[in-house]
Design a protein around this motif. Structure first.
Motif, short mmCIF file in Angstrom:
data_model
loop_
_atom_site.label_atom_id
_atom_site.label_comp_id
_atom_site.label_asym_id
_atom_site.label_seq_id
_atom_site.Cartn_x
_atom_site.Cartn_y
_atom_site.Cartn_z
N LEU A 113 39.88 62.51 37.99
CA LEU A 113 40.76 61.46 38.53
C LEU A 113 40.28 61.00 39.91
CD1 LEU A 113 44.21 62.90 37.42
CD2 LEU A 113 43.04 60.90 36.49
N ARG A 114 39.82 61.95 40.73
CA ARG A 114 39.32 61.58 42.06
C ARG A 114 38.08 60.71 41.97
NH1 ARG A 114 40.36 67.08 43.43
NH2 ARG A 114 42.32 67.26 44.55
N GLN A 115 37.27 60.95 40.95
CA GLN A 115 36.07 60.13 40.76
C GLN A 115 36.45 58.66 40.58
OE1 GLN A 115 33.54 61.57 37.58
NE2 GLN A 115 32.48 59.62 37.39
N LEU A 116 37.48 58.41 39.78
CA LEU A 116 37.93 57.03 39.56
C LEU A 116 38.59 56.48 40.82
CD1 LEU A 116 38.23 54.61 37.75
CD2 LEU A 116 40.33 55.64 36.82
N LEU A 117 39.39 57.30 41.48
CA LEU A 117 40.02 56.86 42.73
C LEU A 117 38.98 56.47 43.77
CD1 LEU A 117 42.99 59.33 43.36
CD2 LEU A 117 43.13 56.83 43.23
N ASP A 118 37.96 57.29 43.92
CA ASP A 118 36.91 57.00 44.90
C ASP A 118 36.18 55.70 44.57
OD1 ASP A 118 37.57 59.33 46.21
OD2 ASP A 118 35.87 60.49 45.45
N TRP A 119 35.91 55.50 43.29
CA TRP A 119 35.24 54.26 42.88
C TRP A 119 36.09 53.04 43.19
CZ3 TRP A 119 36.33 50.26 39.54
CH2 TRP A 119 35.27 49.38 39.27
N ALA A 120 37.38 53.11 42.83
CA ALA A 120 38.27 51.98 43.09
C ALA A 120 38.44 51.75 44.59
CB ALA A 120 39.63 52.23 42.44
N GLU A 121 38.56 52.83 45.36
CA GLU A 121 38.68 52.69 46.81
C GLU A 121 37.47 51.97 47.38
OE1 GLU A 121 39.03 55.49 50.83
OE2 GLU A 121 39.39 56.37 48.86
N HIS A 122 36.29 52.29 46.89
CA HIS A 122 35.07 51.64 47.36
C HIS A 122 35.12 50.13 47.08
CE1 HIS A 122 30.88 50.97 48.36
NE2 HIS A 122 30.70 50.41 47.17
N GLN A 123 35.64 49.75 45.92
CA GLN A 123 35.72 48.32 45.58
C GLN A 123 36.67 47.60 46.54
OE1 GLN A 123 33.39 47.65 43.35
NE2 GLN A 123 33.23 49.89 43.16
N PHE A 124 37.82 48.19 46.80
CA PHE A 124 38.80 47.57 47.71
C PHE A 124 38.24 47.50 49.13
CE2 PHE A 124 41.98 49.10 44.46
CZ PHE A 124 42.41 47.84 44.08
N ARG A 125 37.52 48.54 49.53
CA ARG A 125 36.93 48.54 50.87
C ARG A 125 35.87 47.45 50.98
NH1 ARG A 125 36.04 53.45 51.26
NH2 ARG A 125 37.75 53.97 52.65
N THR A 126 35.05 47.29 49.93
CA THR A 126 34.02 46.27 49.94
C THR A 126 34.62 44.87 50.04
OG1 THR A 126 32.60 47.72 48.63
CG2 THR A 126 31.99 45.40 48.70
N LEU A 127 35.82 44.71 49.50
CA LEU A 127 36.52 43.43 49.59
C LEU A 127 37.09 43.18 51.00
CD1 LEU A 127 38.42 43.37 46.18
CD2 LEU A 127 36.68 41.72 46.94
N GLY A 128 37.01 44.19 51.87
CA GLY A 128 37.51 44.04 53.22
C GLY A 128 39.01 44.18 53.34
N LEU A 129 39.63 44.86 52.36
CA LEU A 129 41.09 44.98 52.35
C LEU A 129 41.55 46.19 53.16
CD1 LEU A 129 41.61 44.29 48.55
CD2 LEU A 129 41.96 42.69 50.44
N THR B 147 45.82 42.43 36.81
CA THR B 147 44.77 41.45 37.07
C THR B 147 45.25 40.40 38.07
OG1 THR B 147 43.76 41.77 34.91
CG2 THR B 147 43.32 39.68 36.01
N HIS B 148 46.49 39.94 37.89
CA HIS B 148 47.06 38.96 38.83
C HIS B 148 47.17 39.57 40.23
CE1 HIS B 148 49.48 35.71 40.43
NE2 HIS B 148 50.38 36.61 40.82
N TRP B 149 47.61 40.81 40.30
CA TRP B 149 47.73 41.50 41.59
C TRP B 149 46.38 41.57 42.29
CZ3 TRP B 149 45.98 46.77 42.52
CH2 TRP B 149 46.32 47.25 43.78
N ILE B 150 45.34 41.94 41.54
CA ILE B 150 44.00 42.02 42.13
C ILE B 150 43.57 40.65 42.65
CG2 ILE B 150 41.56 42.41 41.58
CD1 ILE B 150 42.59 44.57 39.55
N ASP B 151 43.89 39.59 41.92
CA ASP B 151 43.52 38.24 42.34
C ASP B 151 44.23 37.82 43.63
OD1 ASP B 151 41.58 37.44 40.52
OD2 ASP B 151 43.06 36.79 39.02
N THR B 152 45.43 38.35 43.86
CA THR B 152 46.20 37.91 45.03
C THR B 152 45.83 38.66 46.31
OG1 THR B 152 48.00 39.49 44.60
CG2 THR B 152 48.19 37.29 43.58
N LEU B 153 45.09 39.76 46.17
CA LEU B 153 44.76 40.55 47.36
C LEU B 153 43.72 39.83 48.21
CD1 LEU B 153 44.42 44.05 45.65
CD2 LEU B 153 46.31 43.27 47.10
#
Length: 198
Positions: free
Chosen positions: A131-147, A185-191
């Motif tokens: 589960l942490r592996q997926l969390l870390d991957w998703a966190e990296h994506q959000f960080r790359t987006l500058g969020l 998907t809509h939530w991701i688009d609004t961030l």
């Protein structure tokens, strides 16, 4: 000369691990026997003990399979050029599995719940690693987006997935995953980063 000294042994071990992942997802740990896994792998029960001494060893092998599949999925997603696309493609992958989820739930999530109730092993920590592996991957994506708060955003994403998987399974309704996936998907688009918020 061969690539491996025991190619047949390696093949049987892989077949058993893949069968364990599938059968444990479908039946759960307590209801699954070593014989069930051997039958699914088309390997005589007596031969299983050559590769895995206990059922817990097979559970660990199944978790390794889940971790490997997750790593393969995220590698494919990483080929997409934009982190937002990657996150949305992850949601699409969840939605694509909605009928399996309706029958059996999330492979890792259901194991996490079941193994947490056992006090005699460290298998729950192995599930947490996946589960942490997926969390870390998703966190990296959000960080790359500058969020802001990328870790919390990753927790929100995974929590939403686990919740919709639980309800999809409990109510045997794959459309729940379809509808909630569209919301995600809509939530991701609004961030948007704070400096880009209107």
């Amino acid at each position: 000369m061969t690539d491996s000294p025991h190619p047949r042994a390696t093949d049987k071990r892989r077949r058993l691990a893949a069968a364990a992942a599938r059968v444990l997802h479908e039946q759960g740990v307590e209801r699954t026997t070593i014989a069930d896994i051997a039958h699914a792998a088309d390997i005589p029960v007596g031969n299983v003990y050559y590769y895995f001494k206990t059922k817990d060893d097979l559970v660990r092998a199944a978790l390794t399979e889940h971790t490997t599949h997750l790593a393969e999925l995220t590698r494919r997603l990483d080929q997409l050029p934009d982190p937002r696309q990657r996150l949305k493609a992850l949601v699409d992958a969840w939605v694509a599995q909605r009928h399996t989820t309706a029958r059996h739930g999330c492979p890792t999530g259901t194991l996490a719940v079941e193994l947490d109730k056992r006090q005699d092993t460290t298998l729950d920590q192995d599930v947490a690693h996946t589960l942490r592996q997926l969390l870390d991957w998703a966190e990296h994506q959000f960080r790359t987006l500058g969020l802001a708060d990328p870790h919390d955003l990753a927790l929100t994403l995974l929590s939403h997935y686990q919740g919709m998987s639980l309800l999809t399974n409990a109510l045997r309704d794959p459309d729940i995953t379809t509808r909630q996936g569209a919301r995600l998907t809509h939530w991701i688009d609004t961030l948007a980063p704070a400096d880009q918020t209107p």
